[in-house]
Design a protein around this motif. Structure first.
Motif, mmCIF file in Angstrom:
data_model
loop_
_atom_site.group_PDB
_atom_site.id
_atom_site.type_symbol
_atom_site.label_atom_id
_atom_site.label_comp_id
_atom_site.label_asym_id
_atom_site.label_seq_id
_atom_site.Cartn_x
_atom_site.Cartn_y
_atom_site.Cartn_z
ATOM 1 N N THR B 65 92.961 88.683 -40.300
ATOM 2 C CA THR B 65 91.700 89.837 -39.966
ATOM 3 C C THR B 65 91.144 90.423 -40.822
ATOM 4 O OG1 THR B 65 93.453 91.442 -39.758
ATOM 5 C CG2 THR B 65 93.044 90.357 -37.775
ATOM 6 N N LEU B 67 87.984 90.775 -41.357
ATOM 7 C CA LEU B 67 86.360 91.213 -41.019
ATOM 8 C C LEU B 67 86.619 92.543 -40.111
ATOM 9 C CD1 LEU B 67 84.485 88.282 -40.148
ATOM 10 C CD2 LEU B 67 84.413 89.347 -42.341
ATOM 11 N N PHE B 68 87.966 92.785 -39.690
ATOM 12 C CA PHE B 68 88.085 94.044 -38.896
ATOM 13 C C PHE B 68 88.494 95.102 -39.804
ATOM 14 C CE2 PHE B 68 87.769 92.512 -34.777
ATOM 15 C CZ PHE B 68 88.017 91.031 -34.720
ATOM 16 N N GLU B 69 88.851 96.511 -39.143
ATOM 17 C CA GLU B 69 89.205 97.458 -39.902
ATOM 18 C C GLU B 69 90.448 97.562 -40.321
ATOM 19 O OE1 GLU B 69 90.691 101.043 -39.021
ATOM 20 O OE2 GLU B 69 89.961 101.627 -40.693
ATOM 21 N N GLU B 70 91.157 96.805 -39.742
ATOM 22 C CA GLU B 70 92.707 96.656 -40.190
ATOM 23 C C GLU B 70 92.860 95.328 -40.865
ATOM 24 O OE1 GLU B 70 95.811 98.477 -37.549
ATOM 25 O OE2 GLU B 70 96.716 96.305 -37.953
ATOM 26 N N GLN B 258 81.259 81.876 -40.515
ATOM 27 C CA GLN B 258 81.020 83.094 -40.104
ATOM 28 C C GLN B 258 80.884 84.171 -41.175
ATOM 29 O OE1 GLN B 258 84.731 84.788 -38.455
ATOM 30 N NE2 GLN B 258 83.805 86.436 -36.919
ATOM 31 N N GLY B 262 77.267 86.057 -42.333
ATOM 32 C CA GLY B 262 77.408 87.222 -41.715
ATOM 33 C C GLY B 262 76.958 88.586 -42.480
ATOM 34 N N ASP B 263 77.805 89.829 -42.312
ATOM 35 C CA ASP B 263 77.239 90.862 -42.939
ATOM 36 C C ASP B 263 78.011 91.305 -44.143
ATOM 37 O OD1 ASP B 263 76.415 92.633 -39.741
ATOM 38 O OD2 ASP B 263 75.587 91.160 -40.634
ATOM 39 N N ALA B 264 78.962 90.572 -44.487
ATOM 40 C CA ALA B 264 79.719 91.253 -45.630
ATOM 41 C C ALA B 264 79.110 91.202 -47.017
ATOM 42 C CB ALA B 264 80.867 90.223 -45.771
ATOM 43 N N TYR B 271 84.158 89.096 -48.450
ATOM 44 C CA TYR B 271 82.920 87.984 -48.960
ATOM 45 C C TYR B 271 83.886 87.063 -49.775
ATOM 46 C CZ TYR B 271 78.605 85.732 -50.000
ATOM 47 O OH TYR B 271 77.747 84.730 -50.123
#
Lengths: 391, 303, 289
Positions: B65, B67-70, B258, B262-264, B271
């Motif tokens: 995970t 890309l998630f907060e955790e 992805q 994406g935004d990273a 990234y």
């Protein structure tokens, strides 16, 4: 009242401040009323007077009356300096835009119109996502960033480090709809707290019954945007309370069509995505009213153009464009485009089936932009965001 | 006089030879140089990645995970998804491709062959985006969902099947070539001993061509592992460690897509994770290719 | 004992007869999938086919939208990538077959070409972005896309060229050498002419692959709305698969139909290329033999 407004000449940007405008009338922008109680303009009236130079004065008065109604009055007095009517004829140059896929249809329509009017201007619009677009914007690669959320503190810092300053312009309103399958007859309304319980990281909610006892004991299948989108950022921030904090076992897709198809095909499905996709999907899935139970006296509000536009619907959010300030000063075509975008904002939104902000906002914003008074447009559309950059 | 002219022309030709040898060798080096650049880029960014993430956790963790907060950085869920979709793909492509190859080389007439072979080659030419959307909007809802209940809109089965169709021509084409290369003498000898056609095909031709067939399957499997768009569109972006092919699962290539689009921001661990995953995938593909080449060399029957 | 042999014989006879049918099931699967795909796409998109589809620019209005920029972008990018890739592949193939031995270097080079074939297409995009777009400063331009696509299709075309050269009978080669020809002369006068048809097929296969590759261009150029024709090699661009990707993701049904129509155009283009390859192959083969 504000008809026959003639744009000033763009030959010399600095001349605009001393505007050769053929308006001798004070413009009064009326009531921006009906805003939901999120207004915090302070209790008393604040008055701001700015002298534009060349004998023109602009007075902005903001008052808040009891009962949540806000009044913003903008008075502008111009003196006629020269009887020169200048209509921008030749505009040329390149404008580079990137950013959110949610804002993209609006910017695309605006750019197409503008290019039809001024064929020598070349505008390209990319869809790298809100964050991806900011990545390029904060190093000066793009002139405008489409954003479905305000700029983050981290992004703002990078921009400042690179000497980039920006103008934040809300252009439309979007909302997040929470949808369920048509065969789902038991969900009447969701509260923000319930949504938070459902979507937070390490959530223990597996069945409908886990949310409310009277609901069926069947497992929920979740659909939502991937973690790489502004929609995801907004939802996690607003509902769960922390940016990008979400459970990870849901079906993710950047393509809202896929989310619609997914929810449509499963009885126990639940998903969320941008309101802009809802009208076309109305007969395939059902949007659930949402109640902001953290706000005393709130009701279950069904998402609709009216409730979204006035922020009654709790999950409403403004859509922005961020304009590079240096380029605004240097490129007359950029300035003209942004003003065109805002002035025709309502019309553009309707054409691409988005929800426009109130018409008065567009009028006021266009006027302010033309006078280069572009701070505070955010306040004009009135919403809060605690993790965002400086306002 | 004549000797001099001849000597001069020989010298000129030798020089030309040297120049062109050098030119051609440089061209051949392009592939190697490119690989070096690719590996260098991947390794450089992966070093940055592994300064934040433990290699052991990466290789053995079961939650992915970034890309998630955790953030969790266990690569097994996406690696598992790649393996499962590729396995489904090869389970489709190997038998069907081999069958097509045998049909084309042993049974089909020239006319049939000249029609069927291009059709099979067309399969590889269809853009993978088209395959991806076909799987998502047609294969799953109209077809698969009727036979398999509980199939998600994104699922590994449709993804694997679609990739299988994509790589089928690889198996078919190369196996076809391998079968054609089996000398006629071997076949005629078998017929002369009273064998039926099925004997000749299954017991003589196919075993003789086995190294080529095996190589084609290994090549096809590597291609299946590296397929991006079909996995991204039809497989979805949910990293989950499961063996249930009715579920959506994110493959390594879909993850790379992805993050890359994406935004990273650059320089962040999110990234850099795409480079680490890319490096991991490349190493596995390189190993597969190495094994494949060895297999071909060992099993190749010299005539 | 004799009875058993007879029994096996009957089963085998049956299998023998049924073999072609069983095998053709494999072919059938392939053909059926393509047929299903084409039928699905054509039925949903054919009423949106019009000349406007190719001459109109992208637009917010589905009735006015077209593939113009994407089509031109594809032609320029893929065309340039073919110009880069084909000579490079022929040279590489010649080197590996004629100009080097079976030594260490040669097998390392072959191994690397096989490895390059296994690199996921998106990685080409990511490395292309870092190395070509930013590193060499090419910008998100046609030339960066072309180089990336050229390297992507290099293994495929090279292997086909090697196969092509290998089909030339040894006698011709050795005969030429026996007459005192240099490697270069053999390559130019004996090998290339005969191998050319198959090499061209390889080139066209590479072009077909490059036309359909969305992933690397997605990383290098991103999803873009452009309303002008590319003029120079350093212009930004978009390609057809990405424009289709864009249309498919819109909520309006009209755009999704437009995407189907676009797919028809793309498939027709690929079909045309494949047909050209077959025709060329026939023509050139006949002329040589």
């Amino acid at each position: 009242m504000d008809s026959n407004y003639i744009l000033p000449s763009f030959n010399n940007p600095h001349e605009m401040k001393i505007a050769n405008i053929l308006v001798g009338v004070a413009l009064v922008v009326g009531l921006l009323g009906g805003y939901f109680a999120g207004v915090s303009m302070g209790g008393a009236a604040t008055t701001q007077t700015v002298t534009v130079g060349g004998g023109a004065t602009i007075t902005i008065t903001q008052t808040q009356t009891v009962g949540g109604e806000a009044t913003v009055t903008i008075t502008r007095t111009q003196t006629i300096t020269q009887a020169q009517q200048t209509i921008p004829g030749e505009l040329s140059g390149t404008i580079t835009i990137d950013g959110s896929s949610t804002v993209y249809p609006l910017t695309e329509a605006a750019a197409e119109d503008f290019m039809k009017k001024y064929p020598k201007v070349s505008i390209t619009v990319g869809i790298s996502g809100t964050g991806g677009g900011f990545k390029r914007f904060v190093v000066g690669e793009t002139d405008i960033n489409d954003a479905s959320r305000p700029i983050l503190k981290a992004e703002a810092e990078t921009a400042t480090k690179n000497g980039i300053t920006w103008i934040e312009v809300p252009v439309a309103i979007d909302g997040l709809v929470v949808v369920v399958n048509r065969a789902n007859t038991w969900v009447d309304c969701f509260t923000i707290t319930e949504l938070k319980e459902l979507w937070k990281p390490d959530s223990n909610v597996r069945t409908w019954k886990d949310l409310r006892n009277e609901w069926p004991d069947e497992p929920i299948t979740l659909y939502g945007p991937g973690p790489d989108s502004g929609t995801f950022d907004y939802f996690t921030e607003r509902v769960v309370g922390k940016l990008k904090a979400s459970r990870t076992d849901y079906i993710a897709s950047e393509d809202d069509n896929v989310l619609v198809a997914g929810v449509e095909g499963e009885r126990n499905a639940l998903g969320y995505f941008g309101y802009a996709y809802y009208p076309e999907a109305r007969d395939r899935i059902r949007a659930v009213p949402v109640k902001d139970d953290l706000k005393p006296g709130s009701q279950c509000i069904e998402p609709s153009d009216a409730t979204v536009a006035t922020y009654q619907y709790p999950l409403s959010r403004p859509l922005f464009i961020y304009v590079n300030e240096q380029q605004w000063r240097q490129k007359p075509e950029l300035r003209a485009f942004v003003i065109h975008y805002v002035r025709n904002g309502a019309d553009i939104a309707h054409r691409v089936a988005y929800t426009p902000l109130p018409t008065k906002y567009y009028e006021a914003a266009a006027i302010l932009l033309e006078a280069d008074l572009y701070g505070g447009l955010y306040q004009l559309s009135q919403i809060h965001w605690h993790d965002a950059g400086p306002h | 006089m004549i000797a001099e002219t001849v000597a001069r022309s020989i010298r000129r030709r030798r020089q030309q030879n040297k120049i062109f040898t050098f030119l051609f060798m440089s061209s051949a080096m392009v592939a190697t140089v490119t690989l070096v650049i690719i590996y260098a880029t991947l390794i450089y960014e992966s070093i940055g990645f592994f300064q934040h993430v433990n290699v052991f956790e990466f290789l053995t963790g079961v939650k992915w995970t970034p890309l998630f907060e955790e953030k969790n950085f266990g690569v097994l869920p996406i690696f598992n998804a790649t393996l499962i979709t590729s396995a489904i793909a090869i389970a489709l492509a190997a038998p069907a491709g081999l069958a097509s190859a045998i049909f084309l080389s042993e049974y089909a007439s020239m006319n049939v062959r000249s029609v069927v072979k291009p059709v099979i080659e067309t399969l590889a030419g269809i853009p993978t985006v088209v395959y991806g959307y076909f799987a998502l909007y047609f294969l799953t809802p109209e077809f698969l969902r009727q036979i398999i209940p509980g199939l998600g809109i994104h699922n590994a089965l449709a993804t694997g099947l679609m990739i299988g169709v994509l790589i089928l021509p690889i198996v078919a084409s190369i196996s076809d070539d391998a079968l054609l290369a089996v000398p006629a003498d071997l076949r005629f000898g078998a017929y002369a001993l009273g064998a039926r056609k099925i004997d000749v095909v299954m017991r003589i031709a196919v075993p003789a061509a086995l190294s080529g067939i095996a190589a084609s399957i290994i090549l096809a499997f590597a291609r299946a592992m590296g397929e991006t768009m079909i996995a991204a569109i039809a497989g979805g972006f949910r990293p989950v460690l499961t063996s249930d092919v009715r579920q959506a699962m994110e493959t390594m290539t879909a993850y790379i897509a992805q993050v890359a689009t994406g935004d990273a921001p650059h320089g962040t661990v999110e990234y850099q994770s795409l480079f680490a995953v890319g490096l991991f995938l490349l190493i596995i593909t390189a190993l597969l290719n190495f094994v494949g080449l060895r297999v071909v060399k060992r099993w190749a029957i010299k005539y | 004992m004799g009875h058993q042999i007879l029994k096996t014989s009957r089963l085998k006879k049956l299998l023998d007869r049924a073999m072609p049918i069983i095998l053709s099931l494999g072919v059938f699967l392939a053909v059926a999938t393509v047929a299903g795909l084409i039928i699905d796409v054509v039925s949903s998109g054919w009423h949106r086919l019009s000349p406007g589809l190719l001459t109109n620019y992208a637009s917010a209005n589905p009735a006015e939208a077209g593939l113009r920029s994407a089509f031109l972008g594809t032609i320029y990018t893929v065309g340039l990538s073919a110009i880069i890739c084909i000579p490079l592949s022929i040279a590489t193939a010649l080197y590996l077959t004629e100009f080097s031995g079976t030594g260490r270097l040669s097998s390392i080079l072959r191994y690397n070409i096989a490895n390059l074939a296994g690199v996921p297409s998106i990685i080409f995009g990511v490395v292309g972005l870092g190395f070509l777009v930013y590193g060499l400063g090419m910008g998100r331009s046609i030339i960066a896309g072309a180089f990336t696509l050229a390297i992507l299709t290099l293994p495929l075309v090279t292997v086909t060229c090697i196969e092509a050269i290998n089909t030339v009978p040894d006698d011709l080669r050795l005969g030429a050498y026996a007459l005192g020809a240099t490697k270069l002369q053999v390559a130019a006068h004996v090998l290339l002419p005969r191998a050319l048809p198959m090499m061209l097929t390889g080139g066209i296969l590479g072009i077909s692959r490059a036309i359909g590759e969305a992933a690397p261009i997605l990383v290098i150029s991103g999803l873009l709305f452009i309303r002008e024709d590319p003029v120079s090699l350093f212009d930004i661009f978009t390609v057809m698969p990405l424009q289709l990707f864009n249309w498919i993701s819109r909520p309006q049904m009209a755009f999704r139909e437009l995407a189907s129509a676009g797919i028809i155009v793309l498939l027709l283009l690929l079909l045309g290329l494949n047909a050209a390859a077959i025709v060329l192959r026939h023509r050139l083969t006949r002329r040589l033999t």
